[in-house]
Design an enzyme around this catalytic site. Structure first.
Site, mmCIF file in Angstrom:
data_model
loop_
_atom_site.group_PDB
_atom_site.id
_atom_site.type_symbol
_atom_site.label_atom_id
_atom_site.label_comp_id
_atom_site.label_asym_id
_atom_site.label_seq_id
_atom_site.Cartn_x
_atom_site.Cartn_y
_atom_site.Cartn_z
ATOM 1 N N SER A 28 0.814 -1.225 0.000
ATOM 2 C CA SER A 28 0.000 0.000 0.000
ATOM 3 C C SER A 28 0.842 1.268 0.000
ATOM 4 O O SER A 28 1.655 1.476 0.897
ATOM 5 C CB SER A 28 -0.885 0.046 1.257
ATOM 6 O OG SER A 28 -1.671 -1.103 1.335
ATOM 7 N N HIS A 59 -3.758 0.823 -5.199
ATOM 8 C CA HIS A 59 -2.943 -0.215 -5.820
ATOM 9 C C HIS A 59 -3.087 -0.126 -7.336
ATOM 10 O O HIS A 59 -4.190 -0.262 -7.852
ATOM 11 C CB HIS A 59 -3.397 -1.619 -5.396
ATOM 12 C CG HIS A 59 -3.103 -1.935 -3.958
ATOM 13 N ND1 HIS A 59 -2.227 -2.920 -3.576
ATOM 14 C CD2 HIS A 59 -3.559 -1.383 -2.824
ATOM 15 C CE1 HIS A 59 -2.166 -2.958 -2.256
ATOM 16 N NE2 HIS A 59 -2.963 -2.039 -1.773
ATOM 17 N N HIS A 81 -4.742 -9.674 -2.597
ATOM 18 C CA HIS A 81 -4.997 -10.065 -1.212
ATOM 19 C C HIS A 81 -6.066 -11.138 -1.170
ATOM 20 O O HIS A 81 -6.986 -11.145 -1.982
ATOM 21 C CB HIS A 81 -5.493 -8.849 -0.416
ATOM 22 C CG HIS A 81 -4.542 -7.705 -0.408
ATOM 23 N ND1 HIS A 81 -4.508 -6.765 -1.402
ATOM 24 C CD2 HIS A 81 -3.579 -7.362 0.474
ATOM 25 C CE1 HIS A 81 -3.558 -5.882 -1.127
ATOM 26 N NE2 HIS A 81 -2.976 -6.217 0.001
ATOM 27 N N TYR A 83 -8.385 -11.240 0.975
ATOM 28 C CA TYR A 83 -9.671 -10.625 1.303
ATOM 29 C C TYR A 83 -10.394 -10.078 0.072
ATOM 30 O O TYR A 83 -11.576 -9.787 0.128
ATOM 31 C CB TYR A 83 -9.527 -9.527 2.370
ATOM 32 C CG TYR A 83 -8.700 -8.329 1.950
ATOM 33 C CD1 TYR A 83 -9.172 -7.406 1.021
ATOM 34 C CD2 TYR A 83 -7.445 -8.113 2.489
ATOM 35 C CE1 TYR A 83 -8.414 -6.318 0.634
ATOM 36 C CE2 TYR A 83 -6.679 -7.028 2.119
ATOM 37 C CZ TYR A 83 -7.164 -6.134 1.189
ATOM 38 O OH TYR A 83 -6.402 -5.068 0.803
ATOM 39 N N GLU A 84 -9.678 -9.954 -1.032
ATOM 40 C CA GLU A 84 -10.343 -9.514 -2.258
ATOM 41 C C GLU A 84 -11.156 -10.662 -2.872
ATOM 42 O O GLU A 84 -11.924 -10.431 -3.793
ATOM 43 C CB GLU A 84 -9.310 -9.019 -3.275
ATOM 44 C CG GLU A 84 -8.618 -7.735 -2.844
ATOM 45 C CD GLU A 84 -7.511 -7.318 -3.797
ATOM 46 O OE1 GLU A 84 -7.805 -6.619 -4.777
ATOM 47 O OE2 GLU A 84 -6.353 -7.707 -3.559
ATOM 48 N N ALA A 111 2.067 -2.496 4.437
ATOM 49 C CA ALA A 111 1.682 -1.579 5.506
ATOM 50 C C ALA A 111 1.083 -2.451 6.602
ATOM 51 O O ALA A 111 0.371 -3.414 6.310
ATOM 52 C CB ALA A 111 0.658 -0.581 4.995
ATOM 53 N N MET A 209 -2.593 -7.841 6.393
ATOM 54 C CA MET A 209 -3.474 -8.757 5.656
ATOM 55 C C MET A 209 -2.823 -9.280 4.375
ATOM 56 O O MET A 209 -3.518 -9.620 3.421
ATOM 57 C CB MET A 209 -4.781 -8.044 5.300
ATOM 58 C CG MET A 209 -5.506 -7.405 6.485
ATOM 59 S SD MET A 209 -6.899 -6.413 5.925
ATOM 60 C CE MET A 209 -7.322 -5.545 7.450
ATOM 61 N N SER A 210 -1.499 -9.320 4.367
ATOM 62 C CA SER A 210 -0.828 -9.754 3.127
ATOM 63 C C SER A 210 0.430 -10.536 3.472
ATOM 64 O O SER A 210 0.571 -11.066 4.561
ATOM 65 C CB SER A 210 -0.476 -8.531 2.280
ATOM 66 O OG SER A 210 0.510 -7.747 2.922
ATOM 67 N N ASN A 233 -0.190 2.585 11.271
ATOM 68 C CA ASN A 233 -1.149 2.974 12.318
ATOM 69 C C ASN A 233 -0.886 2.090 13.521
ATOM 70 O O ASN A 233 -0.238 1.054 13.390
ATOM 71 C CB ASN A 233 -2.589 2.737 11.818
ATOM 72 C CG ASN A 233 -2.810 1.282 11.408
ATOM 73 O OD1 ASN A 233 -2.358 0.856 10.339
ATOM 74 N ND2 ASN A 233 -3.446 0.506 12.272
ATOM 75 N N HIS A 245 -8.534 3.170 6.471
ATOM 76 C CA HIS A 245 -7.652 2.970 5.323
ATOM 77 C C HIS A 245 -6.971 4.288 4.950
ATOM 78 O O HIS A 245 -5.825 4.294 4.499
ATOM 79 C CB HIS A 245 -8.458 2.413 4.149
ATOM 80 C CG HIS A 245 -7.629 2.055 2.953
ATOM 81 N ND1 HIS A 245 -6.586 1.140 3.014
ATOM 82 C CD2 HIS A 245 -7.672 2.496 1.666
ATOM 83 C CE1 HIS A 245 -6.035 1.034 1.801
ATOM 84 N NE2 HIS A 245 -6.659 1.840 0.978
#
Ligand code: HPA
Length: 275
Positions: A28, A59, A81, A83-84, A111, A209-210, A233, A245
């Protein structure tokens, strides 16, 4: 699978004669590094046979081949990802293709939320190890011994020599590089504060998440891995504000210069061609 890898690699080799040694997977807000690649040939994912197409805001989806800091590189500008909704095989397919193109070393960035309370948003973290809280493994299914072994060792998933090199380069550049364990969650919802307490209790320093599926496949393929997280964060429950995000993208934007300096410094210091 092998046939699909071959077809994708063949198409890429038709566009660029360059034989990359280093694969860059840019997370990211960090895809900008690909803009600095010299003599770049950029191939949109949708033109590469069997490549999935990226959907997340921030992206771009293309593969860029060229030279950076004297290294022949292939960069994924934008990654896939779980989650996609992509199957793991698609998420990790580009790693297989990189291997086929000749990649020996992968530099994987992301990130991540800071779990370790000594971290601050904007810190950079060298990934020492990971915990797979996605509870899925891209190697599930029949194993093709030509692609890698059935039970690959993960005791040094993040290459110790590359980590030493990254620490040395960071020191030379005056960049404060944290180090820690990356915990991978499926997402796309951010974690709850209770989940973050759990991840901290089991040794996680950052959460994202990656990365983990790609690292597993890279290790299976015998590619050496260096992983870097941008702490974008603090993880859920640490600070009073909600996660967003936007914050992730803003922090990535803020530390981009330092992150790029570090990645370029590492590329510069990687061993040169031995062939
Ligand atoms: N959690 C999960 N993934 C993330 C985070 C987070 O706090 N920040 C950036 N990616």
């Amino acid at each position: 699978m092998k046939e699909r890898i071959r077809q994708a690699a063949e198409m890429i080799q038709e566009q660029s004669a360059l034989r990359p040694r280093v694969g860059l997977i840019l997370g990211s807000g960090l895809g900008i590094l690909a803009e600095e690649i010299e003599g770049a040939v950029a191939i949109p994912y949708e033109e590469i046979p069997h490549f999935p197409v990226s959907t997340v805001e921030g992206h771009v989806g293309r593969l860029v081949l060229g030279e950076l800091e004297g290294q022949r590189v292939v960069a994924m500008q934008g990654r896939f990802h779980l989650y996609e909704g992509y199957p793991l095989e698609s998420v990790t397919f580009p790693i297989r293709v990189m291997k086929r193109l000749g990649v020996e070393t992968a530099l994987i960035t992301n990130a991540a939320g800071g779990i370790n309370e000594s971290f601050q948003p904007g810190d950079l973290m060298l990934i020492r190890d990971h915990i797979n809280f996605m509870f899925r493994n891209p190697l599930v299914g029949p194993n093709d011994p030509e692609l890698g072994e059935r039970f690959p060792d993960m005791s040094e998933a993040y290459d110790a020599e590359l980590r030493r090199l990254a620490r040395r380069v960071a020191g030379e550049l005056g960049i404060d590089l944290k180090e820690g364990v990356y915990a991978a969650m499926l997402g796309p919802s951010y974690e709850t504060p209770a989940e973050i307490r759990m991840l901290r209790a089991v040794g996680g320093d950052a959460v994202g998440m990656s990365t983990v599926p790609e690292v597993i496949v890279a290790r299976h393929a015998g590619i050496r891995v260096l992983g870097l997280s941008c702490i974008s964060n603090m993880a859920a429950g640490i600070l009073p504000q909600p996660l967003s995000h936007e914050e992730v993208m803003e922090t990535a934007e803020r530390v981009k210069e330092t992150f790029l300096r570090l990645v370029k410094g590492i590329l510069h210091s990687l061993p040169r061609e031995s062939d």
